[in-house]
Write a protein that holds these residues in place. Structure first.
Motif, PDB file in Angstrom:
ATOM      1  N   ASN A  85       3.550 -18.889 -11.794  1.00 45.98           N
ATOM      2  CA  ASN A  85       3.451 -17.786 -12.747  1.00 45.98           C
ATOM      3  C   ASN A  85       3.620 -16.466 -11.989  1.00 45.98           C
ATOM      4  N   ASP A  86       4.427 -15.565 -12.512  1.00 44.89           N
ATOM      5  CA  ASP A  86       4.725 -14.303 -11.825  1.00 44.89           C
ATOM      6  C   ASP A  86       3.729 -13.220 -12.236  1.00 44.89           C
ATOM      7  N   ARG A  87       2.828 -12.867 -11.314  1.00 43.49           N
ATOM      8  CA  ARG A  87       1.860 -11.792 -11.550  1.00 43.49           C
ATOM      9  C   ARG A  87       2.356 -10.464 -10.978  1.00 43.49           C
ATOM     10  N   LYS A  88       3.589 -10.459 -10.494  1.00 44.61           N
ATOM     11  CA  LYS A  88       4.313  -9.247 -10.108  1.00 44.61           C
ATOM     12  C   LYS A  88       3.832  -8.647  -8.780  1.00 44.61           C
ATOM     13  N   VAL A  89       4.560  -7.619  -8.383  1.00 44.03           N
ATOM     14  CA  VAL A  89       4.254  -6.827  -7.185  1.00 44.03           C
ATOM     15  C   VAL A  89       3.359  -5.672  -7.602  1.00 44.03           C
ATOM     16  N   LYS A  90       2.290  -5.429  -6.840  1.00 45.94           N
ATOM     17  CA  LYS A  90       1.287  -4.441  -7.230  1.00 45.94           C
ATOM     18  C   LYS A  90       0.880  -3.567  -6.038  1.00 45.94           C
ATOM     19  N   LYS A  91       0.367  -2.395  -6.363  1.00 48.89           N
ATOM     20  CA  LYS A  91      -0.156  -1.500  -5.332  1.00 48.89           C
ATOM     21  C   LYS A  91      -1.616  -1.842  -5.066  1.00 48.89           C
ATOM     22  N   GLY A  92      -1.990  -1.955  -3.818  1.00 52.25           N
ATOM     23  CA  GLY A  92      -3.380  -2.231  -3.454  1.00 52.25           C
ATOM     24  C   GLY A  92      -3.643  -1.771  -2.032  1.00 52.25           C
ATOM     25  N   ASN A  93      -4.572  -0.873  -1.850  1.00 53.79           N
ATOM     26  CA  ASN A  93      -4.802  -0.286  -0.527  1.00 53.79           C
ATOM     27  C   ASN A  93      -5.763  -1.113   0.328  1.00 53.79           C
ATOM     28  N   PHE A  94      -5.383  -2.368   0.587  1.00 53.80           N
ATOM     29  CA  PHE A  94      -6.162  -3.195   1.503  1.00 53.80           C
ATOM     30  C   PHE A  94      -5.994  -2.666   2.926  1.00 53.80           C
ATOM     31  N   ILE A  95      -7.054  -2.737   3.721  1.00 56.25           N
ATOM     32  CA  ILE A  95      -7.047  -2.141   5.056  1.00 56.25           C
ATOM     33  C   ILE A  95      -5.882  -2.636   5.904  1.00 56.25           C
ATOM     34  N   VAL A  96      -5.617  -3.934   5.879  1.00 55.60           N
ATOM     35  CA  VAL A  96      -4.596  -4.484   6.786  1.00 55.60           C
ATOM     36  C   VAL A  96      -3.191  -3.999   6.459  1.00 55.60           C
ATOM     37  N   ILE A  97      -2.950  -3.582   5.216  1.00 57.12           N
ATOM     38  CA  ILE A  97      -1.602  -3.090   4.898  1.00 57.12           C
ATOM     39  C   ILE A  97      -1.567  -1.565   4.748  1.00 57.12           C
ATOM     40  N   ALA A  98      -2.712  -0.961   4.437  1.00 58.99           N
ATOM     41  CA  ALA A  98      -2.741   0.499   4.261  1.00 58.99           C
ATOM     42  C   ALA A  98      -2.758   1.228   5.597  1.00 58.99           C
TER      43      ALA A  98
ATOM     44  N   ALA B 199       0.846  -1.195   0.000  1.00 60.59           N
ATOM     45  CA  ALA B 199       0.000   0.000   0.000  1.00 60.59           C
ATOM     46  C   ALA B 199       0.879   1.242   0.000  1.00 60.59           C
ATOM     47  N   LYS B 200       0.415   2.247  -0.701  1.00 52.08           N
ATOM     48  CA  LYS B 200       1.156   3.512  -0.744  1.00 52.08           C
ATOM     49  C   LYS B 200       0.273   4.621  -0.192  1.00 52.08           C
ATOM     50  N   THR B 201       0.656   5.122   0.961  1.00 53.67           N
ATOM     51  CA  THR B 201      -0.085   6.211   1.590  1.00 53.67           C
ATOM     52  C   THR B 201       0.859   7.389   1.827  1.00 53.67           C
ATOM     53  N   PRO B 202       0.327   8.607   1.926  1.00 60.42           N
ATOM     54  CA  PRO B 202       1.190   9.803   2.056  1.00 60.42           C
ATOM     55  C   PRO B 202       2.120   9.719   3.258  1.00 60.42           C
ATOM     56  N   GLY B 203       3.383   9.958   3.009  1.00 56.21           N
ATOM     57  CA  GLY B 203       4.354  10.049   4.094  1.00 56.21           C
ATOM     58  C   GLY B 203       4.882   8.732   4.615  1.00 56.21           C
TER      59      GLY B 203
ATOM     60  N   GLU C 181      10.156   0.587   1.357  1.00 62.01           N
ATOM     61  CA  GLU C 181      10.387  -0.603   2.174  1.00 62.01           C
ATOM     62  C   GLU C 181       9.328  -1.660   1.875  1.00 62.01           C
ATOM     63  N   ASP C 182       8.090  -1.215   1.701  1.00 65.04           N
ATOM     64  CA  ASP C 182       7.010  -2.139   1.325  1.00 65.04           C
ATOM     65  C   ASP C 182       7.346  -2.841   0.013  1.00 65.04           C
ATOM     66  N   ILE C 183       7.810  -2.059  -0.948  1.00 62.06           N
ATOM     67  CA  ILE C 183       8.126  -2.612  -2.273  1.00 62.06           C
ATOM     68  C   ILE C 183       9.274  -3.614  -2.179  1.00 62.06           C
ATOM     69  N   ASP C 184      10.295  -3.269  -1.398  1.00 64.25           N
ATOM     70  CA  ASP C 184      11.425  -4.199  -1.212  1.00 64.25           C
ATOM     71  C   ASP C 184      10.942  -5.533  -0.627  1.00 64.25           C
TER      72      ASP C 184
ATOM     73  N   ILE D 193       2.852  -6.084   3.707  1.00 62.34           N
ATOM     74  CA  ILE D 193       2.519  -6.638   2.392  1.00 62.34           C
ATOM     75  C   ILE D 193       1.406  -7.675   2.532  1.00 62.34           C
ATOM     76  N   LEU D 194       0.705  -7.929   1.430  1.00 61.70           N
ATOM     77  CA  LEU D 194      -0.330  -8.959   1.367  1.00 61.70           C
ATOM     78  C   LEU D 194       0.011  -9.886   0.204  1.00 61.70           C
ATOM     79  N   VAL D 195       0.234 -11.176   0.516  1.00 63.58           N
ATOM     80  CA  VAL D 195       0.664 -12.153  -0.480  1.00 63.58           C
ATOM     81  C   VAL D 195      -0.519 -13.010  -0.930  1.00 63.58           C
ATOM     82  N   GLU D 196      -0.760 -13.062  -2.236  1.00 68.74           N
ATOM     83  CA  GLU D 196      -1.739 -13.990  -2.816  1.00 68.74           C
ATOM     84  C   GLU D 196      -0.932 -15.147  -3.425  1.00 68.74           C
ATOM     85  N   LEU D 197      -0.914 -16.282  -2.734  1.00 69.43           N
ATOM     86  CA  LEU D 197      -0.036 -17.387  -3.122  1.00 69.43           C
ATOM     87  C   LEU D 197      -0.356 -17.940  -4.503  1.00 69.43           C
ATOM     88  N   GLY D 198      -1.630 -18.105  -4.816  1.00 70.89           N
ATOM     89  CA  GLY D 198      -2.049 -18.691  -6.086  1.00 70.89           C
ATOM     90  C   GLY D 198      -3.563 -18.712  -6.146  1.00 70.89           C
TER      91      GLY D 198
END
Length: 498
Positions: A438-451, A410-414, A419-422, A458-463
């Motif tokens: 299959n690699d669906r890559k790293v993505k931005k998503g403002n889910f409550i638990v990570i935002a 998640a990307k929030t101001p400030g 570090e999240d991306i790393d 981070i929030l991992v979707e295994l498959g």
């Protein structure tokens, strides 16, 4: 009557010469090569009614004189029972044990009906497997083929023991066979191409016990080479860390971070730090770290520092929050009897064990089938002074071709989103590489638990449970181990980067 006896003798000799290879007995007891209108039909048919015991042929009947000859052939080769296929045990590809009590054994691959249930087995009960057919295992039960749901059965090795832990990984150096037993004279389960990475559970007489397409088997060890263990990457930092005398270093993750005189948010600001600068960490109390910067001591909120061990394991004493998605009344994604909440808990528990073995302090938002709210998970993280947060889930899509691993930040101001991306990148890449996803890559998503957390999260979707290939891995204990190992390695890689 004379001609009748001759006809009977000829029929019996024909059957005997064929060792009683009787073709396609119908449910009503007929045989295709003997017409029901034949005057000897009924007598011959009666010979195989009671499992060919001949007990139904009374002394004195016209055929009783030939029973002795027929019993001779019966002793050489058991006569077939009408309507029952004789199973060829040489075609068995493995052995499984039930992982639950009351596992239904069905005569067809249909879990929607009770009419096809032919029996049950309890936890630990074993069955021989003849084939893997999608989500089902074709097994033998009471001398006939039957089916059990694959999710509730665990493959064993050739000796009937659990596979245990993965010892290492190897790459095949040529096209090789996977065998039921550690010998090339046993049944071939499948053929493995060259340059395929496989897990190794143990070595037996020059063979490796591995798993190919979810089925354990033995491969020739000399036809493989060990996968070199890669050390976590430690890229050159943009700024050379200062020399410190202590064991802890803190790298600043945001701009204009205050160093305060006291450990509270209203205390006097002594100076400000830039993103990427390093401070020596002298001690940590809750969320406040006492630091030394340019010879001056002060206090910094540790949420904005990446704490880096300068000796020992990079994970030692790090406070890590592992969040198994869903739980309790919220099963998450469900396909048949497979629920996301159970997979998430199983993987999370293994990740926790691996992190704790490396010296980390790990807390799970749930350890059983309970339901913490999303806000409750965030509050739990902050109350326990977490330093990173990893939420574990599995995916679903209406399009069953969608498959692979994706990881969100998640990307929030400030905040410290780099570090999240790393963290997301290291974990995602490890899963893709080690589990062959299959690699669906790293993505931005403002889910409550990570935002809403104030630490790298981070929030991992295994498959995808909705995809048969992904689902096969998500419901296989050997792959569950690989998913957990990959998340562990990703977190280790994150903390190894200075």
């Amino acid at each position: 009557m004379y001609f009748k006896k001759v006809s009977l003798i000829l029929c019996i000799l024909f059957i005997s010469a064929s060792i009683f290879t009787i073709h396609n007995a119908s449910a009503s007891g007929g045989f295709e090569d003997i017409s029901p209108k034949h005057e000897a039909y009924e007598e011959i048919n009666n010979l195989v009614v009671n499992k060919s015991s001949f007990a139904d042929v009374a002394v004195g009947r016209e055929l009783s004189g030939y029973v002795e000859q027929l019993n001779f052939f019966k002793s050489e080769k058991e006569l077939p029972v009408k309507g029952v296929a004789v199973l060829d045990t040489s075609q068995v590809i493995g052995l499984v044990s039930s992982t639950t009590d009351g596992l239904n054994i069905r005569k067809s691959k249909d879990s929607s009906s009770k009419a096809n249930i032919v029996g049950t087995i309890n936890k630990g009960g074993k069955l021989s497997v003849y084939a893997v057919e999608g989500d089902w295992l074709k097994v033998s039960y009471n001398d006939a083929f039957a089916y059990v749901y694959k999710t509730y059965a665990q493959f064993l090795d050739a000796d009937g023991n659990a596979l245990g832990n993965i010892q290492k990984q190897v790459n095949t150096t040529q096209s090789i066979n996977s065998y039921v037993k550690p010998t090339s004279s046993s049944k071939v389960i499948s053929t493995v191409n060259s340059k395929v990475k496989l897990p190794v559970y143990k070595t037996v007489n020059g063979y490796y016990l591995t798993v190919v397409n979810g089925v354990p088997g033995y491969i020739v060890a000399d036809s493989t080479e060990d996968v070199k263990v890669e050390k976590p990457s430690t890229p050159n930092p943009t700024q050379t860390p200062p020399t410190v005398s202590g064991d802890l270093l803190g790298r600043v993750t945001v701009d204009n971070l205050n160093i305060r005189k006291e450990a509270n948010s209203t205390s006097t600001v002594l100076c400000k730090l830039k993103k990427g600068e390093y401070v020596q960490v002298n001690s940590i109390n809750g969320y406040w770290a006492q630091v030394t910067y340019n010879g001056q001591k002060g206090y910094v909120h540790k949420s904005y520092l990446k704490i880096l061990n300068q000796s020992g394991n990079p994970l030692k004493d790090r406070i890590i929050i592992i969040d198994p998605g869903h739980g309790g009344k919220d099963p998450g994604t469900v396909v048949g009897t497979i629920a996301e909440k159970n997979i998430a808990l199983k993987v999370s528990t293994l990740v926790t064990q691996k992190l704790e073995a490396a010296g980390a302090k790990v807390l799970m938002t749930r350890t059983g089938d309970t339901y913490p709210t999303r806000e409750g998970r965030v509050d739990f993280t902050h109350a326990n002074y977490g330093e990173i947060f990893v939420s574990i889930h599995v995916n679903y899509a209406a399009n069953t071709s969608a498959q692979g691993t994706e990881t969100f930040y998640a990307k929030t101001p400030g905040d410290m989103h780099q570090e999240d991306i790393d963290l997301a990148t290291f974990v995602n890449n490890q899963i893709v590489k080690n589990v062959n996803m299959n690699d669906r890559k790293v993505k931005k998503g403002n889910f409550i638990v990570i935002a809403n957390t104030n630490i790298p999260a981070i929030l991992v979707e295994l498959g995808f449970l909705s995809n048969s290939e992904d689902r096969a891995k998500l419901t296989d204990d050997q792959y569950i181990e690989l998913f957990a190992e990959s998340i562990y390695k990703g977190i280790l890689e994150y903390y190894s980067k200075q």
